[in-house]
Scaffold this motif. Structure first.
Motif, PDB file in Angstrom:
ATOM      1  N   ARG A 211       0.810  -1.219   0.000  1.00 60.35           N
ATOM      2  CA  ARG A 211       0.000   0.000   0.000  1.00 60.35           C
ATOM      3  C   ARG A 211       0.846   1.274   0.000  1.00 60.35           C
ATOM      4  O   ARG A 211       0.374   2.334  -0.380  1.00 60.35           O
ATOM      5  N   GLY A 212       2.112   1.153   0.407  1.00 65.40           N
ATOM      6  CA  GLY A 212       2.995   2.304   0.397  1.00 65.40           C
ATOM      7  C   GLY A 212       3.147   2.944  -0.977  1.00 65.40           C
ATOM      8  O   GLY A 212       3.536   4.104  -1.085  1.00 65.40           O
ATOM      9  N   ARG A 214       0.830   3.764  -2.840  1.00 64.39           N
ATOM     10  CA  ARG A 214      -0.225   4.786  -2.789  1.00 64.39           C
ATOM     11  C   ARG A 214      -1.177   4.847  -3.973  1.00 64.39           C
ATOM     12  O   ARG A 214      -2.380   4.859  -3.786  1.00 64.39           O
ATOM     13  N   ALA A 271       2.187  -7.456   7.860  1.00 67.14           N
ATOM     14  CA  ALA A 271       1.126  -8.121   8.630  1.00 67.14           C
ATOM     15  C   ALA A 271       1.362  -9.623   8.555  1.00 67.14           C
ATOM     16  O   ALA A 271       1.887 -10.115   7.558  1.00 67.14           O
ATOM     17  N   ASN A 288      10.948   0.419   3.663  1.00 67.15           N
ATOM     18  CA  ASN A 288       9.773   0.965   4.333  1.00 67.15           C
ATOM     19  C   ASN A 288      10.198   2.199   5.116  1.00 67.15           C
ATOM     20  O   ASN A 288      11.275   2.232   5.699  1.00 67.15           O
ATOM     21  N   ALA A 293       8.017  -0.923  11.389  1.00 69.38           N
ATOM     22  CA  ALA A 293       7.192  -1.842  10.598  1.00 69.38           C
ATOM     23  C   ALA A 293       7.599  -3.286  10.904  1.00 69.38           C
ATOM     24  O   ALA A 293       8.789  -3.615  10.890  1.00 69.38           O
ATOM     25  N   GLY A 305      13.345   4.187   4.626  1.00 61.96           N
ATOM     26  CA  GLY A 305      13.353   5.370   3.771  1.00 61.96           C
ATOM     27  C   GLY A 305      12.133   5.424   2.885  1.00 61.96           C
ATOM     28  O   GLY A 305      11.299   4.515   2.888  1.00 61.96           O
ATOM     29  N   LEU A 307      10.214   5.062  -0.329  1.00 61.88           N
ATOM     30  CA  LEU A 307      10.372   4.188  -1.496  1.00 61.88           C
ATOM     31  C   LEU A 307      10.476   4.980  -2.788  1.00 61.88           C
ATOM     32  O   LEU A 307      11.122   4.551  -3.743  1.00 61.88           O
TER      33      LEU A 307
ATOM     34  N   GLU B  15       1.350   3.076   9.869  1.00 63.65           N
ATOM     35  CA  GLU B  15       2.575   3.863   9.819  1.00 63.65           C
ATOM     36  C   GLU B  15       2.886   4.577  11.127  1.00 63.65           C
ATOM     37  O   GLU B  15       3.839   5.333  11.208  1.00 63.65           O
TER      38      GLU B  15
END
Ligand SMILES: Cc1cc2nc3c(=O)[nH]c(=O)nc-3n(C[C@H](O)[C@H](O)[C@H](O)COP(=O)(O)OP(=O)(O)OC[C@H]3O[C@@H](n4cnc5c(N)ncnc54)[C@H](O)[C@@H]3O)c2cc1C
Ligand SMILES: Nc1ncnc2c1ncn2[C@@H]1O[C@H](COP(=O)(O)O)[C@@H](O)[C@H]1O
Lengths: 324, 262
Positions: A211-212, A214, A271, A288, A293, A305, A307, B15
């Motif tokens: 999901r990072g 976006r 997860a 990440n 995390a 950092g 991505l 986050e």
């Protein structure tokens, strides 16, 4: 506690791994409590499984009924509910699987007993079970106790190692209490996973995106890395939920289990449902921006950092390394 | 088709740093952002799709503090019709069972043909409330629903199993279904919708409105007790490569080269 009951789980002719995982944990608890470990096996023509189960239990109860051929929570609830009422096991263990989350809550409610779901450990404290769970996506753990016994747990798949066992349990047939078909809920059929043009389970190098990333328009960033590395692109669930990649690219509990040489997790929090599908990779790299995390606890190498800065730089360095 | 959707407001923690508070049984909430639980958002969308097809109303039900109104309004803004918030100091420290018991109390005052919940709350992750609710209401249920079709008073359902496998089943209505993410594409609320939602009433119910006693809700009505929350012990963990993007990329590319990956 006199007895611990473990519900054997099987599907399409195969005993599911969680069954022996539960029995292994069950045996440890039974030993500590000086209790009998009983496996409950419900289904049709399931005798083959009882031969396996008897090595892991003091007793195997078999309910063979054509009405139990396929999993139906209502049918299972009736049969298992009757067994529990009669035998009063101090602890009943069910897998925290699709099948278990459908069955355990209504069953425990009907019986009026406490249920703790998705346990990753069970310890004994003053003779009473104390469950450990993961909460907030694995960022915290919680310890939860039961108000009284008997009680019930669902155990997380893959969280308990299978211990070798050589008990010689007795197999006992139990009559099915089902007199008619369950009508309010009917099983129709299984739909097996589709295999698309790329089989990620066979890949040696996987770049996996979460999901990072976006937005869909950012996907070329990770596609570029996958290409530079000569690997395939896979993902976490939110990416397939959004339709940015097809479901055969999803890694995890409800997706595929992969064992590549290298797995690069980009913008994936880690997860448990994801980790369970990739923790067998030889080398795991996580990128990440959140230093806490959970993915960093399974990764071998980590980059904390953004991505959007790291991945393009990495893509370039790898392209350079290849040229040399 | 009148539908109740149970929704929970949860902290977004993917986050954020999650810290345990002084009681040792809850988290520090001050710096966290709250929103609708992911799966519940899909449940709301499914309800919207069904009422667009068959007519009827959608009632949102949540048990939570007054601050949950923000989340409720964002869902009303999508076109759901009514909302009920269950708030009472006696509801504090509810486990999954006591939560379901409280929700069931409210649902007994509402007319519905279908109840939808999320299949999993991302905070405590019990995967338990929906199916417990079904048993308390004496209704059929199916969990982890990834496909839903309504035909002649019955629901044809696709449930998710492990490893990409699914099962199809048929279930009689009314029923309780727990919705899994990915079943649809949740819409965003429009500005106009948001403006309208600010004026919609949110009905608040407390213990006395639910026909339940103090002993049936909250910690007293719970069958399990959360003893302690803690940060997991740091295992070996990853070797963190330090430096600017350029620098860490060079280090990682070198590691890949040593291992014969590139
Ligand atoms: C029954 C069930 C089955 C499931 N099966 C699966 C499954 O098979 N596979 C699966 O993956 N999930 C599965 N899930 C979902 C799982 O619980 C998680 O919700 C999911 O894995 C989260 O995906 P994610 O890590 O991509 O997203 P998030 O948890 O939202 O994490 C996003 C991460 O991106 C990082 N990030 C954000 N921006 C940046 C940036 N600019 N640079 C770097 N990092 C950034 C954040 O720090 C965060 O760690 C299942 C859930 C349930 C209940
Ligand atoms: N406090 C609550 N208020 C309303 N619905 C809830 C509440 N807690 C849980 N639920 C519903 O139950 C689902 C599953 O939650 P859980 O069993 O806690 O994983 C959620 O997705 C919600 O739909």
């Amino acid at each position: 506690m006199k007895e611990i009951l473990v519900l054997a789980e099987h599907r399409m002719g195969e005993l599911r791994d969680v069954t022996l995982e539960m029995l292994s944990k069950g045996r440890e608890l039974a030993q500590a409590l000086d209790a009998q470990l009983v496996a409950g096996l419900l289904g049709r023509d399931v005798a083959v499984f009882s031969e396996t189960l008897k090595k892991w239990a003091h007793q195997v109860l078999v309910v063979d009924d054509s009405k139990l051929e396929n999993f139906n929570a209502d049918a299972y609830q009736k049969v298992l509910g009757d067994i529990i009422k009669k035998r009063q096991p101090g602890l009943t263990m069910i897998g925290h699987t699709s099948f278990g989350v459908d069955l355990a809550p209504p069953l425990a409610t009907q019986l009026g007993i406490p249920l703790i779901t998705d346990c990753v450990d069970i310890q004994l404290k003053d003779g009473a079970p104390l469950a450990t769970r993961q909460v907030y996506g694995g960022k915290l753990i919680s310890e939860v106790s039961f108000v009284g016994t008997p009680c019930m747990v669902t155990l997380r798949q893959g969280a308990f190692p299978v211990e070798e066992s050589d008990l010689k349990g007795k197999i006992a047939a139990v009559d099915s209490p089902l007199t008619e078909e369950i009508t309010c809920r009917k099983f129709l059929q299984y739909v097996e996973a589709v295999v698309g043009d790329v089989d990620i389970t066979q890949a040696d190098i996987i770049v996996s995106v979460g999901r990072g990333i976006r937005e869909e328009k950012n996907m070329p960033i990770v596609e570029g890395l996958a290409e530079a590395m000569g690997g395939v692109l896979a993902c976490s669930r939110p990416i397939t939920d959004s339709g940015w990649l097809s479901s055969d690219r999803q890694v995890g509990q409800s997706g595929r289990t992969v064992k590549p040489k290298v797995y690069v997790a980009v913008g994936i929090s880690g997860a448990f449902q994801h980790i369970t599908g990739m923790s067998g990779a030889e080398t795991i790299v996580a990128i990440n921006r959140d230093p806490n995390a959970p993915i960093f606890s399974v990764a071998h190498y980590g980059i904390v950092g953004d991505l959007f800065q790291v991945v393009p730089a990495l893509t370039e360095k790898i392209a350079e390394a290849k040229e040399n | 088709m009148d539908i109740v959707v149970c929704v929970k407001q949860v902290p977004l923690t993917a986050e954020a740093e999650v810290m345990v508070d002084d009681t040792g049984r809850d988290i520090k909430k001050e710096r966290l952002v709250f929103d609708v639980n992911e799966a519940d958002n899909y449940a709301v969308e499914e309800a919207l799709l069904l009422t667009e097809k068959f007519g009827g109303t959608i009632t949102l039900v949540t048990m939570g503090p007054e601050s949950a109104d923000k989340t409720i309004r964002s869902l009303l803004a999508k076109g759901t019709h009514e909302a009920v918030r269950l708030t009472d100091e006696h509801f504090a420290q509810s486990d999954a069972f006591a939560t379901a018991k409280t929700l069931a109390g409210a649902l007994k005052t509402i007319k519905f043909d279908l109840v939808l919940t999320g299949c999993y709350a991302s905070d405590d992750g019990y995967s338990q409330v929906g199916a417990t609710l079904a048993e308390l209401l004496e209704l059929p249920h199916a969990t982890m629903v990834t496909g839903l079709q309504i035909l002649d008073g019955k629901a044809k359902i696709e449930r998710e199993l492990e490893g990409g496998t699914h099962e199809l089943l048929e279930i009689e209505l009314p029923a309780v279904l727990t919705i899994q993410t990915g079943i649809n594409e949740p819409r965003y609320a429009s500005i106009l919708g948001l403006r309208k939602a600010m004026k919609k009433p949110i009905k608040v119910m407390s213990l006395k409105d639910l026909g339940l006693t103090e002993n049936e809700v909250g910690r007293a009505g719970s069958k399990t007790i959360l003893e302690r929350l803690s940060v997991p012990p740091k295992g070996e963990g990853a070797q963190i490569l330090e430096g600017a993007p350029e620098e860490v990329s060079t280090k990682l590319a070198e590691i890949f080269r040593e291992r014969g990956v590139v």
